[in-house]
Write a protein that holds these residues in place. Sequence first.
Motif, PDB file in Angstrom:
ATOM      1  N   PRO A 153      20.893  19.302  -5.666  1.00  0.00           N
ATOM      2  CA  PRO A 153      21.524  18.186  -4.967  1.00  0.00           C
ATOM      3  C   PRO A 153      23.004  18.420  -4.666  1.00  0.00           C
ATOM      4  O   PRO A 153      23.723  19.012  -5.469  1.00  0.00           O
ATOM      5  CB  PRO A 153      21.353  17.017  -5.941  1.00  0.00           C
ATOM      6  CG  PRO A 153      21.224  17.651  -7.281  1.00  0.00           C
ATOM      7  CD  PRO A 153      20.572  18.975  -7.065  1.00  0.00           C
ATOM      8  N   LYS A 166      26.470  10.613  -8.390  1.00  0.00           N
ATOM      9  CA  LYS A 166      25.529  11.646  -8.834  1.00  0.00           C
ATOM     10  C   LYS A 166      26.177  12.471  -9.946  1.00  0.00           C
ATOM     11  O   LYS A 166      25.563  12.767 -10.955  1.00  0.00           O
ATOM     12  CB  LYS A 166      25.191  12.537  -7.633  1.00  0.00           C
ATOM     13  CG  LYS A 166      24.004  13.423  -7.869  1.00  0.00           C
ATOM     14  CD  LYS A 166      22.733  12.684  -7.556  1.00  0.00           C
ATOM     15  CE  LYS A 166      21.542  13.464  -8.061  1.00  0.00           C
ATOM     16  NZ  LYS A 166      20.321  12.690  -7.975  1.00  0.00           N
ATOM     17  N   TYR A 225      20.553  18.255   0.086  1.00  0.00           N
ATOM     18  CA  TYR A 225      20.303  19.287  -0.918  1.00  0.00           C
ATOM     19  C   TYR A 225      20.630  20.654  -0.341  1.00  0.00           C
ATOM     20  O   TYR A 225      20.514  20.869   0.866  1.00  0.00           O
ATOM     21  CB  TYR A 225      18.830  19.277  -1.327  1.00  0.00           C
ATOM     22  CG  TYR A 225      18.443  18.085  -2.166  1.00  0.00           C
ATOM     23  CD1 TYR A 225      18.396  18.179  -3.561  1.00  0.00           C
ATOM     24  CD2 TYR A 225      18.131  16.874  -1.574  1.00  0.00           C
ATOM     25  CE1 TYR A 225      18.051  17.088  -4.330  1.00  0.00           C
ATOM     26  CE2 TYR A 225      17.793  15.772  -2.339  1.00  0.00           C
ATOM     27  CZ  TYR A 225      17.754  15.884  -3.717  1.00  0.00           C
ATOM     28  OH  TYR A 225      17.415  14.814  -4.485  1.00  0.00           O
ATOM     29  N   SER A 274      16.826  15.052   2.292  1.00  0.00           N
ATOM     30  CA  SER A 274      15.687  14.779   1.413  1.00  0.00           C
ATOM     31  C   SER A 274      14.406  14.498   2.195  1.00  0.00           C
ATOM     32  O   SER A 274      13.311  14.868   1.762  1.00  0.00           O
ATOM     33  CB  SER A 274      16.003  13.607   0.493  1.00  0.00           C
ATOM     34  OG  SER A 274      16.278  12.463   1.256  1.00  0.00           O
TER      35      SER A 274
END
Lengths: 676, 125
Positions: free
Chosen positions: A556, A562, A483, A464
């Motif tokens: 992601p 998540k 990512y 990130s």
Amino acid sequence: MTKIFLLINNEANSQIEDILSDKNNELMKAQGELEDILTQIHHFCPDIILVENNLENCEFIIRQIKSIAKNQNTQIIFLLHENVKTDILNLADGLVEFPLKKEVLLSTINSHFKIKKSLDRLYDNNKELSKSLYQLNVLYNTSSQFAGTLNTSKLYEIMIEAMEKTLSFDISSVLIFNQFSKPILYLNTIHTPSENLIDALKIRSILNYKTMFENTTLPHDKDFDEIEVIQKTKQSRSNKIYSIDSLSYDSLFAPIKVGDEFFGVVELFRQIPYTAEDVTCFQAITHQVALPLRSAKLYEEISSTNKKLEKLERIKSEFVSIVSHELRTPLTPINNSLEIVLSNQAGEIPPEAQNFIIMAKRNIQRLSGIIEDLLDLSRIQTGKLDLKYKLVDITPSLELLQKTFLQVAQEKNITINLEIKQKLPEIYADLRRIEQIFSNLVSNSLKFTPQDGTINVVAEVVLSNEIDKTKLISPYIDLKGEYIKISVQDNGIGIKEDDIPKIFDKFSQIETSLNRNKGGVGLGLTITKQLIDSHFGAIWVESEEKKGSVFNVILPLCDDFKIFEMDLSHALIASGNVGILKINYNKRIELIELLKEQKLLNITRLSKEILFDKDERKEYWAYIPKISISSFDAIYRTIEDFCIKISNDESDIILSKAHSEKDGIEVSKIINILNS
Amino acid sequence: MKKILIVDDEKDIVETLSFMLKAKGFECICAYDGEEGLNLAKNSNPDLVILDVMMPKINGYKICRLLKFDNKYKNIPIIMITARSQDEDKLIGEETGADEYITKPFEFSDVLEKISKYLKQNETV
């Protein structure tokens, strides 16, 4: 002046009159029967009563006197005969013994007169205080009542009631203006008003109102003949009638307004004059009502707008269903007919004709693509896009891109290169939609890349902090972790920097640089961005005019949390639905905490049984796609059927959005029963 | 010859579809509403049914369910034609037991591919 009432026998009379005859004393002597005496006292309102203790009935008289409020402070002085036994001394305020001594009597009277006056003052102050306290109390209650409603006429009722309690008017006249209807005059009176008085009040209220706006334009251009009267009389059975003379009563007047917003005027009439405290109280009430009135007005406006919006929304979804069904259905036989002709099964066709038919077929495909895009957009906007997240490897999808666009690319002699820099980890996504994202980007590049150009698709894993957040189209996204980054680079016409955010708007193609003949309705990038957003990814564009553009997408890599977040938001986005979520038992307590923290879920609605009393051996991360209400209706005719189904799935949490509370609760209840 | 039942209230779709299927060597019987479709499915012994969703009288989902929950007919493959292509429609179809899906407007080659999964084609034109 000291008012002294004498309740004494004749023998003592002359002596006492002698002592008390003074111009500062006003004397009255009891005369006649018991009742006469009481009446005399009642009218005389003495400061001091002198009582001889040998008098018959004196106890009864004193008790009577003391029981009347306005005589409460009256000082009772007993004149004591030593030889007469008396047991009512506890009623006395003062004592003087026979034989009377002038100085003793005078000084006793004098000091008790002072006490009386002090008590009177105290009493008055007390009365004022308790009245103010009462008014305050009413005001306080009124303000909470005001806060409790958004109904305009209810607000006026509360206001009038509060004024009645605190200001005890004879007549209250409230003129209210309304945007869409006649002005209303609320007339509340104690006794019945005469016809003349009603007319006079109508005229008076409108005059009051017009005087207020003498030098400016009237907020509502209405006249007294348009006024509708709503009249309430408290004691309608009494014979008393308010005549037109009532207008000469003491009156209080105030407008009801807040800022520039004007609602009406209030006037109160009362026979007994108003005090300064009353005026303050009156102003407080009329001022207090204005704010909630404004809220009520806003609320009315909002709810009518809402109704309109709801209607529009309905029309829109009807429109979407028409688009989907009615447009696609006729396309089918057109497409099929062309196929039949092309296959030569309906007879040989000349090669020229064949070209045109191929052209027609290609355009039908384009048209159905546009319909598909429109539908996607409408689904995204109404939250009905059904995404099925799974852990997926996107590498094959990227490889497929080259094949899919091979033919189109060859037509313009464009090379499509694919570079996958490292082995890509799995992501949690709806693969079909991910493919849609890539193919939208590549087909977009193909559209704007000239003959003999090159398109590079590059995939890699990034952190990130390697991403320049300022470039993101939606920069408010919270980036963290790893990512997958996919870039689609072309050497096409490029985009001006100012235009970059615009290309993600609906129906936009930058008119100057990209002309309409590039085809498409400009929905592709809008949908692409929305799809990326729903995958918790981001997109940004780097471009130089005439040199080319790079579209970068990040998606992601997911840890358990998540994934859970995605499932949750997915379930919650689809409004009004009951979602089912299986969660890892080991993590469920943490997750529930997370849910509470983010206020995503009303935890109280989840019953403990569902949350905890499950088979503890189960440890899995699996997600059952939520079942939307529409399919719920179609498959499971009753909530019971539905519950049996999800109970068999052994779900841990049943999610339901707030406004489908009923379904959510009902489902959880039934599941509890099934589980037990 | 394998027998295919086509049920759709859109006559043009039925006509073009049956033309192509006949050209590919299938026998076709056609119905133009749900009720007729259900009757033919039960009485004319089709090898496969192509079923539209939105139809008058009985809709496609219901026919599908009625056939699939009936031991006598549950082995007949069913291909649903939907105008909506929405995932949730597919879901409903899966729950009702349809074997395959095609979305309007469809390519004939897709239909053929899906049929061939269930029927050994009889290539005698």
